[in-house]
Design a protein around this motif. Structure first.
Motif, short mmCIF file in Angstrom:
data_model
loop_
_atom_site.label_atom_id
_atom_site.label_comp_id
_atom_site.label_asym_id
_atom_site.label_seq_id
_atom_site.Cartn_x
_atom_site.Cartn_y
_atom_site.Cartn_z
N VAL A 65 0.84 -1.20 0.00
CA VAL A 65 0.00 0.00 0.00
C VAL A 65 0.87 1.25 0.00
CG1 VAL A 65 -1.73 1.32 1.27
CG2 VAL A 65 -1.93 -1.17 1.13
N GLY A 66 1.95 1.22 0.80
CA GLY A 66 2.84 2.38 0.89
C GLY A 66 3.34 2.82 -0.48
N SER A 67 3.74 1.85 -1.31
CA SER A 67 4.32 2.22 -2.61
C SER A 67 3.28 2.89 -3.51
CB SER A 67 4.88 0.97 -3.30
OG SER A 67 3.84 0.15 -3.78
N HIS A 68 2.02 2.48 -3.39
CA HIS A 68 0.97 3.13 -4.19
C HIS A 68 0.69 4.54 -3.69
CE1 HIS A 68 -0.26 -0.18 -6.88
NE2 HIS A 68 0.21 -0.95 -5.90
N LEU A 69 0.82 4.74 -2.37
CA LEU A 69 0.64 6.09 -1.82
C LEU A 69 1.75 7.01 -2.29
CD1 LEU A 69 -0.55 5.47 1.84
CD2 LEU A 69 -1.76 6.77 0.05
N VAL A 70 3.00 6.51 -2.28
CA VAL A 70 4.12 7.32 -2.76
C VAL A 70 3.82 7.77 -4.20
CG1 VAL A 70 6.56 7.33 -3.41
CG2 VAL A 70 5.84 6.18 -1.29
N GLU A 71 3.42 6.82 -5.03
CA GLU A 71 3.15 7.12 -6.43
C GLU A 71 2.09 8.22 -6.58
OE1 GLU A 71 2.13 3.57 -8.55
OE2 GLU A 71 2.15 4.57 -10.51
N ARG A 72 1.03 8.08 -5.82
CA ARG A 72 -0.07 9.04 -5.92
C ARG A 72 0.36 10.44 -5.42
NH1 ARG A 72 -6.06 8.87 -6.11
NH2 ARG A 72 -6.60 11.05 -5.74
N ARG B 282 11.36 14.62 -6.02
CA ARG B 282 10.63 14.96 -4.79
C ARG B 282 10.50 13.77 -3.82
NH1 ARG B 282 6.01 15.73 -6.66
NH2 ARG B 282 6.36 16.28 -8.85
N PHE B 283 11.27 12.71 -4.05
CA PHE B 283 11.23 11.54 -3.15
C PHE B 283 12.57 11.36 -2.46
CE2 PHE B 283 11.70 6.87 -2.40
CZ PHE B 283 10.65 6.72 -1.51
N ARG B 284 12.50 11.14 -1.16
CA ARG B 284 13.70 10.77 -0.42
C ARG B 284 13.37 9.54 0.40
NH1 ARG B 284 16.13 14.58 3.41
NH2 ARG B 284 17.39 12.72 3.71
N PHE B 285 14.38 8.66 0.60
CA PHE B 285 14.14 7.44 1.35
C PHE B 285 15.13 7.33 2.50
CE2 PHE B 285 14.89 2.95 2.31
CZ PHE B 285 13.59 2.59 2.65
N VAL B 286 14.63 6.91 3.66
CA VAL B 286 15.47 6.67 4.84
C VAL B 286 15.23 5.23 5.29
CG1 VAL B 286 15.95 7.36 7.21
CG2 VAL B 286 15.28 9.09 5.52
N THR C 45 11.11 0.79 -3.35
CA THR C 45 11.86 2.04 -3.16
C THR C 45 12.52 2.46 -4.47
OG1 THR C 45 12.30 1.44 -0.86
CG2 THR C 45 13.69 3.16 -1.83
N GLU C 46 13.09 1.45 -5.14
CA GLU C 46 13.84 1.76 -6.37
C GLU C 46 12.97 2.41 -7.44
OE1 GLU C 46 15.49 -2.13 -6.96
OE2 GLU C 46 16.83 -1.87 -5.23
N LEU C 47 11.68 2.10 -7.41
CA LEU C 47 10.76 2.70 -8.37
C LEU C 47 10.81 4.22 -8.36
CD1 LEU C 47 7.47 0.64 -7.76
CD2 LEU C 47 8.84 0.65 -9.85
N PHE C 48 11.07 4.79 -7.18
CA PHE C 48 10.95 6.26 -7.04
C PHE C 48 12.27 6.94 -6.71
CE2 PHE C 48 7.12 4.11 -5.31
CZ PHE C 48 6.25 4.43 -6.34
N LEU C 49 13.34 6.17 -6.62
CA LEU C 49 14.59 6.74 -6.08
C LEU C 49 15.10 7.91 -6.91
CD1 LEU C 49 17.06 4.17 -4.55
CD2 LEU C 49 15.95 6.15 -3.51
N ARG C 50 14.82 7.92 -8.21
CA ARG C 50 15.34 9.02 -9.05
C ARG C 50 14.39 10.19 -9.10
NH1 ARG C 50 17.30 4.78 -13.12
NH2 ARG C 50 19.27 4.16 -12.15
N HIS C 51 13.23 10.06 -8.44
CA HIS C 51 12.27 11.17 -8.48
C HIS C 51 12.77 12.32 -7.62
CE1 HIS C 51 8.60 13.48 -8.26
NE2 HIS C 51 8.07 12.69 -9.17
N TYR D 2 -5.92 -5.81 -2.77
CA TYR D 2 -5.05 -6.52 -3.69
C TYR D 2 -4.62 -5.57 -4.80
CZ TYR D 2 -8.75 -6.69 -7.16
OH TYR D 2 -9.70 -6.31 -8.07
N GLY D 3 -3.61 -5.97 -5.53
CA GLY D 3 -3.17 -5.16 -6.66
C GLY D 3 -1.71 -5.42 -6.97
N PRO D 4 -1.18 -4.70 -7.95
CA PRO D 4 0.23 -4.83 -8.30
C PRO D 4 1.11 -4.55 -7.08
CG PRO D 4 -0.93 -3.52 -9.96
CD PRO D 4 -1.88 -3.74 -8.82
N ARG D 5 2.27 -5.19 -7.05
CA ARG D 5 3.27 -5.02 -5.97
C ARG D 5 2.90 -5.69 -4.66
NH1 ARG D 5 3.34 1.29 -6.57
NH2 ARG D 5 3.45 1.39 -8.84
#
Lengths: 320, 320
Positions: free
Chosen positions: B12-19, B49-53, B41-47, B176-179
């Motif tokens: 769910v977290g990854s879909h929220l990041v995307e949105r 406005r995204f940072r990961f800790v 995480t890798e999906l968004f690492l180059r974005h 349910y859903g992708p990922r």
């Protein structure tokens, strides 16, 4: 045995200290006096086998040496106290329980959690056996206490199942006796306070609603016995005998001043929840049942309240 | 908005990041990969406005700057994961929730707790409205998850009532859903995995027992809408439409390979608990209801499972 007891300055905690010292054990007590009372520490401070550490178990346990038993009794326990301190009540159920469990795990010690009949919430089953799952509103006003203790039980079972810690869980029902806080807010202290001040005793409704209360010495005996057996599920400790509120009022009035009146007021909307323990398990497992008759327990309680001052026991600590 | 999201590498977290990124927000994601997946995480690492800790929120939140919203979605969520990590599951519900709440309190941010339909336990009421108190065994095997989330709700309400934090609580039903993790252990992933491996699909009993599943995009839409209103009690987000297990098997089989068989095995003793959301509150409060039809949601899910590898999506992280 070397015993660590959190909540040692609380009502039940202080009776456990007394009993353990009397049996020759060494006791390290911990309390932060959020709802504990300093005079409960002072009672034992000169005892050679008692040491006290003032600390908040939710932040950690700054104690030295190793322990044979770790008993986690720290928590506000009466509705006025936990509703005044909801966040602290939740934290001592989670972080506090975890710190105590980690210490027991480190030392291979027996761990005991003081849980409560409030895990049953507003029960739909009477009396409540241990396998009744309870009826609690997780987002409700009382949930800070109920859910903290349910969580503490779940964490205790997880440490037992997953880390092999030798755990015990007791669910304590209404208990009374010397060293209760005068501002406990429950029926026994309310009546004793009123009678010692020479006021009429206030009964809500017709006073025919029932309550069951165990004398603190009975509870302590059950705790000692449970520490001696290997059983890890929750065990109810309480007195199943029910008395009407009017019974309590009349016994207490007669003990203090039979000339006092009893006044009747309308039942408040939030009349306390009623619970009665099914103690079949404790009977079979521990050969335990409550022994102290209500009149005798109330006599000892009234005597102790008289000692500390007419209806206004000395109140010390953070919210004094 | 600058948003902190714990559990950002989860399903769910990854879909929220995307949105959130799609709406122009800045997102700081936190995950310890206990059940999250590095590729989320890798999906968004180059974005930009995204940072990961990479951090365990139970130990603290080592993040910089201030936030407008703090969303606490970190926790193992499927039965095989939380039963493998019961203590970690309990801690992220208590200490983890508290760290996130303290951050929201410090910054005056909106806080959202991802709670769950599991707070209803083995429900005695169908479907479940938010004011149903649930039926959970505090000392049972599943209590590590159920009680952690009930506690997290109680703590969230205490921070709202006592500290004035602007809180939200969602109770997420089966999604349910992708990922999704391929080893999620629930019926949708099990069927997709079997079909992609060219195996017959295993149905327990006659397959006539029903389940309800919401597609993840519907959940995300409900979350966004709830962040926009001022309502602090728990809100169910789930799809009330029920399908039989056989419906799921047949749709998935037809999407992947209509020639595959369906085999019937005896119902296991611990058949998963059945729940169905009452979404009246979300409908009235948010004008929300699930929109994505089951067949369409399953098509997208199957397509994503195909992409990552035939029935064996790449699994990374601590238990890979």
């Amino acid at each position: 045995m070397r015993i660590l007891l959190t909540g040692s300055a609380g009502f039940v905690g202080s009776h456990l200290v007394e009993r353990f010292l009397g049996e020759g054990h060494e006791v390290v007590g911990v309390d932060n006096y959020l709802s504990g009372q300093r005079r409960n520490t002072e009672l034992f401070l000169r005892h050679p086998r008692f040491r006290f550490v003032e600390a908040d178990v939710s932040a950690g346990l700054p104690v030295e040496g190793t322990f044979d038993a770790v008993l986690h009794f720290a928590s506000p326990a009466s509705p006025p106290h936990y509703q005044q301190h909801p966040v602290e009540t939740l934290l001592v159920g989670a972080q506090g329980t975890q710190h105590a469990l980690e210490l027991a795990r480190r030392d291979g010690a027996t761990f005991m959690l003081a849980s409560t009949s409030e895990v049953y919430g507003d029960p739909l089953v009477h009396p409540q056996p241990e396998d009744y799952w309870g009826h609690v509103n997780p987002a409700g006003l009382r949930s800070c206490y109920d859910e903290a203790k349910r969580y503490a039980e779940a964490l205790t079972m997880a440490y037992h199942r997953h880390h092999g810690v030798d755990t015990r869980i007791i669910r304590i029902f209404n208990t009374y006796g010397p060293r209760m806080r005068a501002d406990d807010g429950r029926v026994v202290t309310n009546f004793v306070n009123q009678a010692l001040r020479g006021e009429p005793l206030t009964v809500y409704g017709e006073g025919l609603q029932t309550r069951s209360f165990q004398y603190v010495d009975d509870l302590v005996e059950g705790i000692i016995r449970l520490l001696g057996v290997s059983y890890h599920g929750p065990v109810n400790l309480g007195n199943p005998d029910e008395y009407t509120i009017l019974d309590f009022a009349e016994i207490i009035r007669d003990l203090i001043d039979p000339r006092l009146g009893i006044v009747y007021e309308p039942m408040p909307a939030d009349d306390p929840r009623q619970r009665r323990p099914d103690i079949t398990l404790a009977r079979e497992l521990l050969g335990w049942e409550p022994r102290v008759p209500l009149r005798e327990g109330l006599e000892r309680t009234v005597a102790s309240f008289r000692e500390v001052g007419e209806g206004r026991p000395e109140r010390v600590g953070v919210d004094a």
